[in-house]
Design a protein around this motif. Sequence first.
Motif, PDB file in Angstrom:
ATOM      1  N   SER A   1       0.826  -1.211   0.000  1.00 14.51           N
ATOM      2  CA  SER A   1       0.000   0.000   0.000  1.00 14.51           C
ATOM      3  C   SER A   1       0.859   1.260   0.000  1.00 14.51           C
ATOM      4  O   SER A   1       0.544   2.242  -0.687  1.00 14.51           O
ATOM      5  CB  SER A   1      -0.960  -0.012   1.194  1.00 14.51           C
ATOM      6  N   TYR A   2       1.970   1.255   0.749  1.00 13.03           N
ATOM      7  CA  TYR A   2       2.843   2.423   0.739  1.00 13.03           C
ATOM      8  C   TYR A   2       3.447   2.660  -0.650  1.00 13.03           C
ATOM      9  O   TYR A   2       3.594   3.795  -1.085  1.00 13.03           O
ATOM     10  CB  TYR A   2       3.987   2.236   1.741  1.00 13.03           C
ATOM     11  N   ALA A   3       3.843   1.573  -1.330  1.00 16.13           N
ATOM     12  CA  ALA A   3       4.440   1.720  -2.661  1.00 16.13           C
ATOM     13  C   ALA A   3       3.449   2.341  -3.630  1.00 16.13           C
ATOM     14  O   ALA A   3       3.814   3.169  -4.474  1.00 16.13           O
ATOM     15  CB  ALA A   3       4.913   0.365  -3.173  1.00 16.13           C
ATOM     16  N   ARG A   4       2.193   1.964  -3.506  1.00 17.46           N
ATOM     17  CA  ARG A   4       1.182   2.539  -4.395  1.00 17.46           C
ATOM     18  C   ARG A   4       0.886   3.996  -4.035  1.00 17.46           C
ATOM     19  O   ARG A   4       0.639   4.821  -4.907  1.00 17.46           O
ATOM     20  CB  ARG A   4      -0.080   1.676  -4.350  1.00 17.46           C
ATOM     21  N   ALA A   5       0.921   4.301  -2.752  1.00 11.59           N
ATOM     22  CA  ALA A   5       0.767   5.700  -2.355  1.00 11.59           C
ATOM     23  C   ALA A   5       1.913   6.538  -2.916  1.00 11.59           C
ATOM     24  O   ALA A   5       1.713   7.678  -3.355  1.00 11.59           O
ATOM     25  CB  ALA A   5       0.736   5.807  -0.831  1.00 11.59           C
ATOM     26  N   SER A   6       3.103   5.962  -2.931  1.00  2.69           N
ATOM     27  CA  SER A   6       4.257   6.658  -3.501  1.00  2.69           C
ATOM     28  C   SER A   6       4.037   6.955  -4.979  1.00  2.69           C
ATOM     29  O   SER A   6       4.277   8.072  -5.446  1.00  2.69           O
ATOM     30  CB  SER A   6       5.516   5.809  -3.318  1.00  2.69           C
ATOM     31  N   TYR A   7       3.572   5.966  -5.709  1.00  2.00           N
ATOM     32  CA  TYR A   7       3.353   6.156  -7.143  1.00  2.00           C
ATOM     33  C   TYR A   7       2.268   7.200  -7.395  1.00  2.00           C
ATOM     34  O   TYR A   7       2.384   8.049  -8.284  1.00  2.00           O
ATOM     35  CB  TYR A   7       2.981   4.825  -7.785  1.00  2.00           C
ATOM     36  N   TYR A   8       1.212   7.141  -6.593  1.00  5.87           N
ATOM     37  CA  TYR A   8       0.129   8.111  -6.734  1.00  5.87           C
ATOM     38  C   TYR A   8       0.665   9.523  -6.555  1.00  5.87           C
ATOM     39  O   TYR A   8       0.347  10.436  -7.324  1.00  5.87           O
ATOM     40  CB  TYR A   8      -0.958   7.804  -5.710  1.00  5.87           C
ATOM     41  N   ARG A   9       1.476   9.725  -5.523  1.00  3.78           N
ATOM     42  CA  ARG A   9       2.052  11.051  -5.290  1.00  3.78           C
ATOM     43  C   ARG A   9       2.999  11.457  -6.415  1.00  3.78           C
ATOM     44  O   ARG A   9       3.042  12.611  -6.826  1.00  3.78           O
ATOM     45  CB  ARG A   9       2.792  11.059  -3.949  1.00  3.78           C
ATOM     46  N   GLU A  10       3.785  10.491  -6.917  1.00  6.92           N
ATOM     47  CA  GLU A  10       4.700  10.795  -8.017  1.00  6.92           C
ATOM     48  C   GLU A  10       3.936  11.286  -9.235  1.00  6.92           C
ATOM     49  O   GLU A  10       4.344  12.250  -9.909  1.00  6.92           O
ATOM     50  CB  GLU A  10       5.510   9.544  -8.371  1.00  6.92           C
ATOM     51  N   LEU A  11       2.825  10.638  -9.533  1.00  6.41           N
ATOM     52  CA  LEU A  11       2.023  11.026 -10.692  1.00  6.41           C
ATOM     53  C   LEU A  11       1.514  12.458 -10.586  1.00  6.41           C
ATOM     54  O   LEU A  11       1.291  13.116 -11.604  1.00  6.41           O
ATOM     55  CB  LEU A  11       0.822  10.084 -10.852  1.00  6.41           C
ATOM     56  N   HIS A  12       1.329  12.909  -9.357  1.00  2.00           N
ATOM     57  CA  HIS A  12       0.784  14.242  -9.155  1.00  2.00           C
ATOM     58  C   HIS A  12       1.853  15.277  -8.816  1.00  2.00           C
ATOM     59  O   HIS A  12       1.560  16.351  -8.320  1.00  2.00           O
ATOM     60  CB  HIS A  12      -0.311  14.190  -8.085  1.00  2.00           C
ATOM     61  N   GLY A  13       3.090  14.926  -9.113  1.00  3.65           N
ATOM     62  CA  GLY A  13       4.165  15.907  -9.020  1.00  3.65           C
ATOM     63  C   GLY A  13       4.757  16.109  -7.650  1.00  3.65           C
ATOM     64  O   GLY A  13       5.604  16.986  -7.470  1.00  3.65           O
ATOM     65  N   ASP A  14       4.338  15.306  -6.679  1.00  6.33           N
ATOM     66  CA  ASP A  14       4.841  15.459  -5.317  1.00  6.33           C
ATOM     67  C   ASP A  14       5.985  14.470  -5.101  1.00  6.33           C
ATOM     68  O   ASP A  14       5.818  13.426  -4.449  1.00  6.33           O
ATOM     69  CB  ASP A  14       3.709  15.217  -4.321  1.00  6.33           C
ATOM     70  N   LEU A  15       7.175  14.782  -5.637  1.00  8.75           N
ATOM     71  CA  LEU A  15       8.300  13.856  -5.513  1.00  8.75           C
ATOM     72  C   LEU A  15       8.781  13.697  -4.072  1.00  8.75           C
ATOM     73  O   LEU A  15       9.077  12.573  -3.639  1.00  8.75           O
ATOM     74  CB  LEU A  15       9.446  14.287  -6.423  1.00  8.75           C
ATOM     75  N   PRO A  16       8.862  14.779  -3.277  1.00 10.44           N
ATOM     76  CA  PRO A  16       9.249  14.561  -1.870  1.00 10.44           C
ATOM     77  C   PRO A  16       8.260  13.661  -1.127  1.00 10.44           C
ATOM     78  O   PRO A  16       8.670  12.791  -0.356  1.00 10.44           O
ATOM     79  CB  PRO A  16       9.270  15.980  -1.295  1.00 10.44           C
ATOM     80  N   GLY A  17       6.957  13.867  -1.371  1.00  7.84           N
ATOM     81  CA  GLY A  17       5.958  13.012  -0.735  1.00  7.84           C
ATOM     82  C   GLY A  17       6.036  11.584  -1.233  1.00  7.84           C
ATOM     83  O   GLY A  17       5.839  10.624  -0.477  1.00  7.84           O
ATOM     84  N   SER A  18       6.327  11.424  -2.530  1.00  8.19           N
ATOM     85  CA  SER A  18       6.486  10.094  -3.093  1.00  8.19           C
ATOM     86  C   SER A  18       7.668   9.376  -2.449  1.00  8.19           C
ATOM     87  O   SER A  18       7.595   8.192  -2.117  1.00  8.19           O
ATOM     88  CB  SER A  18       6.690  10.199  -4.608  1.00  8.19           C
ATOM     89  N   LEU A  19       8.761  10.108  -2.261  1.00  7.88           N
ATOM     90  CA  LEU A  19       9.943   9.534  -1.621  1.00  7.88           C
ATOM     91  C   LEU A  19       9.626   9.129  -0.181  1.00  7.88           C
ATOM     92  O   LEU A  19      10.028   8.053   0.285  1.00  7.88           O
ATOM     93  CB  LEU A  19      11.083  10.538  -1.664  1.00  7.88           C
TER      94      LEU A  19
END
Length: 366
Positions: free
Chosen positions: A198-216
């Motif tokens: 679930s965390y990995a998918r949350a990371s991808y979701y954030r990456e898609l929306h331009g939030d790289l620090p949040g994705s990390l």
Amino acid sequence: MTELAHRTPSPADGPARPRLRSRTATAIRWLAPLAVFGVLFLVLAALNRSSEPAGLDATPDLAALPLGDTEAQVEILQDALAADPSDAHLAAQLGGAYYQRARETADPAYYTRADEAYSEALGNDPAQVEALAGQATLALARHDFAGGLELSRRAHALEPALVAPYAPLVDAQIELGRYGAAERTLGRMLALKPNLSSYARASYYRELHGDLPGSLQAMQLAADAGAGAPEAQAYVQSLLGKLEIDLGNYGAADRAYRQALAGDPDYGPALAGRARIDAIRGEYDRAIAGYRAVIERLPLPEYAIALGEAAEAAGRRAEAERAYALVAVEARLLASGGVNTDVDLALFEADHGSAGRAVVLGRRAM
């Protein structure tokens, strides 16, 4: 570019994710971050310490079988199923083991075997949720996103409290651009089981929306969550490395890749990540050697493209052309396993081949 193992189940789970990027959606930027995830992650970070480790995909739990040895798992499950052909759960587990072999070897024949095993399970028990969730994951790996959505919905309807169908459901919604639905599904998945998946998918979701620090941040939670299978942990560490590269943190990226390789010394995506860092630093000979080693283990188009681009940067045009010639061959191999590569090949043609061919492939993929 994805699995062809995208970050979700995908090549490429794409997963992941060795990547010939079919995800053109990575350019999407929302006007404001979703604050709900910031709060949710703080709560889940504390919960994570007691959560049960799990693999990345909706494959059945193989924890009772030899950990990390999928060849042995396949043999054990084949023998068990031969002794009891009516056991739908065994058939579903065998499908999961075949799917994992596809992830590890990039051999599309394992997709076909996984499909057959899942179908056998459902033939014995049409309500076998593991098999339905496995079929959904397999559909996504083959880039049949609509099929994956339908199958994951069916699995979820049978067992609404089960976490396994949530993974392909989130993945399908994201791949189809249904971001609002994906956000809601992901929120439920995180609340139900805050773990690596679930965390990995949350990371991808954030990456898609331009939030790289949040994705990390989310990917670090995924890495901290741990996983039963070495491949899953190496997968997450490799995604962490990719995010660090995107943020320009090459030293941190290299450390993430090294950590992935500490658990799985032959893990292709981590080896490719280190080759990418070499290319970024202008160390083209090392990058080319690294990509060649990866292609010997995982003959995926994205690695052939990366090899070609490194060779071009080094001024080795003939070597680049040979690498690019591998792309069509590898795509045909994937197609033989039911993987739809039209979008991936359209992007490749746009960057390195025929613009007209790119348009044809892009239209065919719509």
